[in-house]
Scaffold this motif. Structure first.
Motif: not given
Ligand SMILES: Cc1cc2nc3c(=O)[nH]c(=O)nc-3n(C[C@H](O)[C@H](O)[C@H](O)COP(=O)(O)OP(=O)(O)OC[C@H]3O[C@@H](n4cnc5c(N)ncnc54)[C@H](O)[C@@H]3O)c2cc1C
Length: 569
Positions: A222-244
């Motif tokens: 467990t000591k070697g684990l890191s946590l990542f936020l991985v969105p289904k759609f990557i937010p675009d510059d306007a913060g809206k769901p962008g590319v998948a």
């Protein structure tokens, strides 16, 4: 049979049993006045009764399904989820900085309990988002917070938690998902996760996955684990769901129950993710989400127990069979049916009081930073999770029994409560793992937190002797036996000896806490029915603590003396 959220019970328990007034008295929660809390509980109850409960049976019959790689949820879920999001219910205890209401976690837990009685499968979606919000609030960079928190809090986007892999269930440290630094502030996440609740759906426009994975220089375990936020759609510059993003659902599980909640096998193929917290600090960050979720999962169990109880009571009031000693012919007047209903109700109260007391301790920890409240919250969390969910299972089982043959006929809905609630004792750390946490980590303080709680129980029982001598005496005696077994555990150096008795010890602690809160309720409501309910609990259910404590001290030798051959292996 319609579900009615027990709003008055919540108000009574929060105000007279678990001490929400202490939380209100803090600067942080000064706005959570009694009027505000009462109005919120009433409004949430309306949403549960009118919007969520009518969907419960339908989602069992029409589960979530995978169509061309996209999950379609049960009929009515999208609209009901919108009502939950629009009502602000997702962000009820999230920080005001990013649009949350900043109200006590205890209120959020009460609402999760109500919503679970109405429709557990749907409630799991906001529950996971709430856990993710807390993890991001505590560990994410400001940039991530500013981008994601407003969307999650408003319910426009939802959150998931991705720990489990085929070889890594309870042993999270065995997970194999990988992360590589892309050198531009992002990471490439690869691997397969299983059992991901609400891993995909059509009720909101984006799904944000919190994924545990290992960087190349991450140590094993467990000591070697890191946590990542991985969105289904990557937010675009306007913060809206962008590319998948390069992730997707491989399949959905066919489950015993909880059919409306899509349980997904997720595949990540160098999906773009952002680090949350420090590299290799993933397990601590994920624990923020899991601790929050554990209390709420306990509340899921209690909510289901409430729903099962209401169904059983309504059936028992209608069903005519035989002649009872009181001259009536509805089964509610048969002594054994009355016993089942009384014990179900008494256990729902006990489990709910423990869940809310734990939430109050978390609020006090957050509001005051006090070490004592922190220890109290940590100690109560595994008990609230395990006892709440076990109560969901046992009350659900008795609800079927009250229905007789009709209990196993799906149309009554009694069986669905049993099927739906079953997994709550397994996910968010099995109840066995909760109990091990209690007898190992939570006693590492030499038993301080446990002894302080027991002292409080004994002081109050002593005081209550003047008013309710028999009931108070029984609670005092039980807590004394519990104290002796706690001393035995603290003195036992061999962890496996403790682990062999961990589950009965946790349950015995819950039994005593239940007696303590019932006693408080009886004292606070001398003219009402709380005393009769407390008497049922203390005379019929509390005595279980004695056999549980005996088992808690039995050690492990007899278990291993029974060889695998003798077990039939
Ligand atoms: C419907 C559903 C939804 C879920 N949702 C999610 C989700 O959203 N995200 C996610 O990451 N996971 C999720 N899970 C996974 C869930 O958290 C795991 O199933 C759970 O942690 C148990 O892991 P396991 O199934 O591998 O069982 P195992 O770990 O194999 O456990 C099997 C048995 O062995 C016991 N055991 C295991 N290790 C020990 C030990 N060290 N000491 C003593 N006993 C032990 C367990 O208590 C259990 O009784 C979900 C599971 C289900 C079924």
């Amino acid at each position: 049979m319609p579900y009615t959220a027990p709003v008055e019970d919540f108000k009574f328990t929060l105000d007279h049993v678990v001490g929400l007034d202490q939380v209100r008295a803090t600067e942080r929660f000064a706005e959570a006045t009694q009027d505000v809390c009462d109005a919120i509980l009433t409004e949430a109850g309306r949403l549960c009764d009118q919007v969520m409960a009518p969907l419960n049976r339908g989602c069992d019959l029409h589960p979530a399904r995978l169509e061309n790689g996209v999950v379609r949820t049960s009929p009515g879920f999208a609209e009901a989820y919108r009502a939950i999001a629009d009502g602000g219910w997702v962000g009820i205890s999230a920080g005001a900085d990013h649009g949350g209401m900043g109200l006590p976690f205890a209120l959020s837990v009460a609402i999760n309990d109500m919503m679970s009685g109405a429709c557990l499968a749907l409630q799991l979606c906001p529950l996971l988002t709430q856990g993710q919000i807390e993890a991001l609030e505590t560990h994410a960079s400001d940039a991530l917070k500013d981008l994601y928190l407003p969307k999650l809090i408003s319910g426009e986007w939802t959150g998931t938690m991705n720990l489990t892999e085929p070889q890594a269930g309870s042993d999270v440290g065995a997970l194999a998902s990988k992360a590589e630094d892309n050198g531009d502030g992002t990471f490439a996440i690869s691997g397969q996760k299983i059992f991901i609740s609400w891993g995909d759906h059509d009720v909101a426009e984006n799904v944000c996955h919190l994924v545990l994975a290992r960087l190349p220089d991450g140590a094993p375990g467990t000591k070697g684990l890191s946590l990542f936020l991985v969105p289904k759609f990557i937010p675009d510059d306007a913060g809206k769901p962008g590319v998948a993003n390069t992730l997707g659902v491989v399949s959905l599980e066919h489950k015993l129950g909880l059919h409306g909640s899509p349980t997904a096998v997720m595949q990540y193929d160098r999906a773009t993710g952002w680090l949350v917290g420090a590299s290799h600090g993933g397990i601590a960050a994920m624990f923020t989400m899991m601790n929050n979720a554990r209390v709420s999962v306990g509340a899921q169990g209690v909510g289901c127990a409430e729903g099962a109880y209401q169904h059983a009571l309504a059936y028992a009031l209608e069903r005519k069979q035989g002649r009872t000693p009181t001259g009536h012919d509805t089964i509610v007047d048969h002594a054994d049916v009355r016993r089942m209903l009384a014990c179900m109700k008494a256990d729902v109260f006990a489990a709910r009081a423990i869940e809310l007391a734990c939430a109050v301790a978390i609020d006090m920890q957050n509001a005051t930073g006090s070490a004592d409240w922190t220890a109290r919250a940590a100690f109560l969390t595994p008990i609230a999770k395990a006892f709440g969910t076990d109560t969901g299972i046992s009350v659900g089982r008795d609800g079927v029994q009250v229905h007789g043959g009709m209990g196993v006929i799906e149309e009554t809905g009694a069986a669905q409560f049993c099927r739906d609630v079953r997994v709550t004792a397994i996910y968010e750390g099995t109840n066995g793992i909760q109990a091990m946490d209690l007898v190992a980590r939570k006693l590492m303080d030499g038993g301080d937190a446990a002894y302080r709680l027991l002292e409080e129980i004994q002081d109050e029982a002593e005081h209550a002797r003047a008013h309710l001598p028999e009931l108070a005496g029984a609670v005092w005696e039980a807590s004394e036996s519990l104290r002796e077994t706690t001393e035995w555990l603290v003195a036992e150096p061999d962890l496996n000896e403790r682990f062999a008795g961990a589950v009965p010890y946790l349950r015995a602690f819950a039994r005593v806490l239940g007696g303590h809160y019932h006693l408080r309720a009886a004292l606070a409501d001398p003219a009402g029915g709380r005393k009769a309910l407390a008497a049922v609990y203390i005379r019929r259910l509390l005595p279980e603590h004695a056999s549980l404590l005996q088992e808690a001290r039995a050690g492990a030798a007899d278990l291993y003396a029974l060889s695998l051959d003798e077990l039939g292996a």
